[in-house]
Design a protein around this motif. Structure first.
Motif, PDB file in Angstrom:
ATOM      1  N   GLN A  17       0.827  -0.674  -0.043  1.00 34.03           N
ATOM      2  CA  GLN A  17       0.198  -0.362  -0.020  1.00 34.03           C
ATOM      3  C   GLN A  17       0.496   1.454   0.347  1.00 34.03           C
ATOM      4  N   VAL A  18       2.177   1.579   0.874  1.00 30.45           N
ATOM      5  CA  VAL A  18       3.042   2.285   0.504  1.00 30.45           C
ATOM      6  C   VAL A  18       3.566   2.393  -0.445  1.00 30.45           C
ATOM      7  N   GLU A  34       2.292   1.167  -3.699  1.00 30.40           N
ATOM      8  CA  GLU A  34       0.900   2.274  -4.485  1.00 30.40           C
ATOM      9  C   GLU A  34       0.916   3.245  -4.051  1.00 30.40           C
ATOM     10  N   ARG A  35       0.981   3.870  -2.731  1.00 29.98           N
ATOM     11  CA  ARG A  35       0.952   5.446  -2.413  1.00 29.98           C
ATOM     12  C   ARG A  35       1.506   6.316  -3.524  1.00 29.98           C
ATOM     13  N   ALA A  59       1.507   5.898  -7.252  1.00 29.67           N
ATOM     14  CA  ALA A  59       0.225   6.931  -7.847  1.00 29.67           C
ATOM     15  C   ALA A  59       1.088   8.674  -7.574  1.00 29.67           C
ATOM     16  N   GLY A  60       1.348   9.025  -6.701  1.00 29.89           N
ATOM     17  CA  GLY A  60       2.308  10.195  -6.612  1.00 29.89           C
ATOM     18  C   GLY A  60       3.217  10.373  -7.666  1.00 29.89           C
TER      19      GLY A  60
END
Length: 161
Positions: free
Chosen positions: A138-139, A141-142, A145-146
């Motif tokens: 999830q980290v 992914e974040r 995405a950024g």
């Protein structure tokens, strides 16, 4: 004297940028290999990726939105769509109440070619991801995405100039 966290942040920034650049370059090599084997142009690959991503998000592209996404004029987009449709890589559909609205979908023949080519890569990427827990992914992914959003923002600024 810099604090240890600041030095580590600087090291990580440099290393992550290098890794992202290397990943991008290697992904392009693989994409070019696919394109070469199937007589596609680099622009064709960008279009097919944009169409695939839009479909996955449940928002298929129209020809106009495809042209905007990959930076082509209306005429060039139409020629590209005609070429990809002729090769079975995409299909035009009319899905809304307004029959004038055309959506672009990945063609079955094109999807079969892509799956045959890229499926051997899946176990390799799956093996990498298995080394990470859900929270870690999830980290990542974040973060990604950024980074993608920052690239898109810069690309749009460049187009506006």
């Amino acid at each position: 004297m810099e604090e240890p966290d600041a030095l580590e942040r600087q090291r990580l920034r440099s290393r992550l940028v290098d890794l992202l650049n290397t990943y991008s370059s290697e992904a392009q090599h693989i994409g070019h290999a696919f394109a070469g084997r199937h007589h596609l142009h680099a622009t064709d690959m960008h279009a097919l990726l944009a169409i695939m991503h839009a479909e996955r998000q449940g928002a298929p592209l129209t020809p106009g939105r495809l042209g905007e996404a990959i930076g082509l004029s209306s005429g060039a987009t139409t020629a590209l769509i005609d070429r990809l449709e002729k090769g079975g890589h995409l299909r035009r559909t009319r899905e809304s109440a307004d029959r004038r609205v055309v959506h672009l979908r990945y063609g079955e023949a094109g999807m079969a070619l892509a799956q045959a080519f890229f499926t051997p890569l899946a176990p390799r990427t799956d093996a990498v991801m298995e080394d990470f827990g859900v929270a870690e992914l999830q980290v990542v992914e974040r973060f990604l995405a950024g980074m993608v959003a920052s690239l898109i923002g810069y690309r749009d600024e460049l187009r506006a100039k």
